[in-house]
Design a protein around this motif. Structure first.
Motif, short mmCIF file in Angstrom:
data_model
loop_
_atom_site.label_atom_id
_atom_site.label_comp_id
_atom_site.label_asym_id
_atom_site.label_seq_id
_atom_site.Cartn_x
_atom_site.Cartn_y
_atom_site.Cartn_z
N SER A 39 -7.17 -3.86 -0.05
CA SER A 39 -8.25 -4.56 0.65
C SER A 39 -8.76 -5.74 -0.17
O SER A 39 -9.03 -6.82 0.36
CB SER A 39 -9.39 -3.61 0.99
OG SER A 39 -9.94 -3.04 -0.18
N GLU A 43 -9.23 -2.29 8.30
CA GLU A 43 -10.14 -1.42 7.56
C GLU A 43 -11.57 -1.90 7.78
O GLU A 43 -11.90 -3.06 7.50
CB GLU A 43 -9.80 -1.46 6.06
CG GLU A 43 -10.68 -0.59 5.21
CD GLU A 43 -10.39 -0.78 3.72
OE1 GLU A 43 -11.32 -0.62 2.92
OE2 GLU A 43 -9.24 -1.11 3.38
N ARG A 44 -12.43 -1.03 8.25
CA ARG A 44 -13.79 -1.43 8.60
C ARG A 44 -14.59 -1.88 7.38
O ARG A 44 -15.35 -2.85 7.44
CB ARG A 44 -14.52 -0.28 9.30
CG ARG A 44 -14.05 -0.03 10.73
CD ARG A 44 -14.95 0.97 11.42
NE ARG A 44 -14.54 1.17 12.81
CZ ARG A 44 -15.19 1.93 13.66
NH1 ARG A 44 -16.27 2.60 13.28
NH2 ARG A 44 -14.76 2.06 14.91
N LYS A 45 -14.46 -1.15 6.28
CA LYS A 45 -15.27 -1.45 5.10
C LYS A 45 -14.93 -2.80 4.47
O LYS A 45 -15.72 -3.33 3.68
CB LYS A 45 -15.11 -0.34 4.06
CG LYS A 45 -15.70 1.00 4.50
CD LYS A 45 -15.53 2.05 3.41
CE LYS A 45 -16.14 3.38 3.83
NZ LYS A 45 -15.95 4.42 2.79
N ILE A 46 -13.78 -3.36 4.81
CA ILE A 46 -13.36 -4.62 4.20
C ILE A 46 -14.28 -5.77 4.58
O ILE A 46 -14.43 -6.74 3.84
CB ILE A 46 -11.89 -4.96 4.57
CG1 ILE A 46 -11.34 -6.02 3.61
CG2 ILE A 46 -11.79 -5.43 6.02
CD1 ILE A 46 -9.85 -6.28 3.80
N LYS A 103 0.83 -1.21 0.00
CA LYS A 103 0.00 0.00 0.00
C LYS A 103 0.86 1.26 0.00
O LYS A 103 0.48 2.29 -0.56
CB LYS A 103 -0.92 -0.02 1.23
CG LYS A 103 -1.95 1.08 1.27
CD LYS A 103 -2.87 0.91 2.45
CE LYS A 103 -3.98 1.95 2.46
NZ LYS A 103 -4.93 1.75 3.59
#
Length: 370
Positions: free
Chosen positions: A125, A344-347, A117
């Motif tokens: 992700s 990462e929360r959205k993952i 990254k």
């Protein structure tokens, strides 16, 4: 310990919603079944907890040494296409998981992927999601690839090679499917690199110390002295790099402890005991569906333990609980490790976009091939 260090340690616990849910569920089930309170520590697989903590410390040590940055730059400068990089990382994760177990494979490939990254515009992700799926697919092949296979192999009369032959059709089908999905999910465009990716120094003494501690830790695990191995790792980092002890995700350890307790309390609830008694009378289709379904509720390792109390180890059960590793994140402990390491929360939502279709596809393939 300074106030800053204490705050750094406590912050993940305060923000960890999954841990909070597990604790709340545990309190409710303990209230419904208070006679099980003295047995709570017995529900915890301490060897798994010790292994997980030791691997987390050692991996963080390698990360702090800068070696993952060094290797990441080598990879970025060798593979120029997003598609081929994804294929390489997914296949590597699957291959490592077949012989080093799925959690060990993740502790090697995920930190390396996170490093990328900093070096490029890669969809990190998505890469981590596919690596989590890869270790589920790769680890199902061998008796030592994951904890449920170790249990299934120990309860069967199969040799190491015979177990691989039993799992090979399903493993090959899932790997081909996953590699095909990887091919179409990552574009063939060139990787956009960050400047200055040519060279990067790393702390060789710390890296070599981590390798030595890793060898000591594995040896202790192999001879049944896992706690002493963990103490050796702790002592090593206290002397070499104390910051490693502050940088690991301590709340993940408590997530796994809470999961073991919750599963133990769940399986002891009086209201569901009659259902368990009926497992031995189920036909093949019922056992197969139950193995997959239980994996989505209590994870596939506890599901395997539960099933083996009522039915013999078989190809059908092995295919069911390994297929159950796909689907919901809780289906496999490896999923939880990978997604937590991503930070990462959205993952979590993105993961299910790929994993749920793979669960349906894997369940169908497993039933046809068993």
């Amino acid at each position: 310990m300074s106030s800053n260090a204490a705050a750094r340690l406590l912050q993940p616990f305060l923000k960890d919603r999954f841990l909070h849910i597990l604790l709340l569920a545990g309190v409710v089930m303990a209230a419904l079944n208070p006679q099980q309170l003295p047995a709570l520590s017995g529900f915890i697989d301490w060897r798994t907890i010790i292994t997980l903590l030791g691997l987390m410390l050692l991996t963080k040590g390698v990360e702090v040494s800068g070696y993952f940055d060094f290797v990441g730059r080598k990879i970025i400068n060798t593979l120029h296409s997003e598609r081929w990089l994804a294929m390489f990382l997914v296949f590597s994760a699957a291959l490592l998981s077949s012989f080093l177990t799925n959690d060990v494979a993740l502790f090697i490939v995920i930190p390396l992927t996170i490093t990328l990254k900093k070096l490029s515009s890669l969809p990190i992700s998505r890469l981590i999601i596919f690596q989590a799926l890869a270790v589920n697919a790769g680890s199902l092949l061998t008796p030592i690839g994951n904890p449920q296979n170790i249990l299934l192999w120990s309860k069967s009369s199969l040799s190491f090679l015979d177990f691989i032959i039993q799992m090979a059709p399903f493993g090959a089908a899932m790997m081909v499917s996953l590699l095909a999905l990887t091919w179409f999910s990552f574009p063939a465009r060139d990787i956009v690199k960050a400047p200055h990716t040519e060279g990067y120094p790393y702390q060789r003494p710390l890296l070599l110390s981590c390798v030595a501690l890793y060898a000591i830790f594995l040896l202790c695990l192999d001879v049944g002295l896992s706690l002493y191995g963990l103490l050796a790792v702790f002592a090593g980092f206290l002397l070499l790099a104390r910051r490693v002890l502050l940088q690991i995700d301590w709340s993940l350890i408590f997530v796994f402890i809470a999961m073991f307790i919750d599963v133990g309390l769940f399986t002891q609830l009086q209201a569901i005991q009659p259902w368990f008694a009926d497992i031995a009378r189920l036909g093949d289709g019922g056992v197969y569906a139950l193995g997959i379904g239980l994996s989505q509720i209590i994870s596939n390792v506890p599901a395997t333990i539960l099933l083996l109390n009522y039915v013999p180890s078989s190809q059908l059960v092995a295919y069911a609980v390994n297929a159950g590793g796909f689907g919901l994140a809780i289906g496999s402990l490896a999923n939880l490790i990978a997604l937590r390491m991503a930070g990462e929360r959205k993952i979590w939502l993105k993961f299910h976009y790929y994993s749920l279709p793979l669960l349906v596809w894997g369940a169908l393939l497993g039933w046809l091939l068993a």
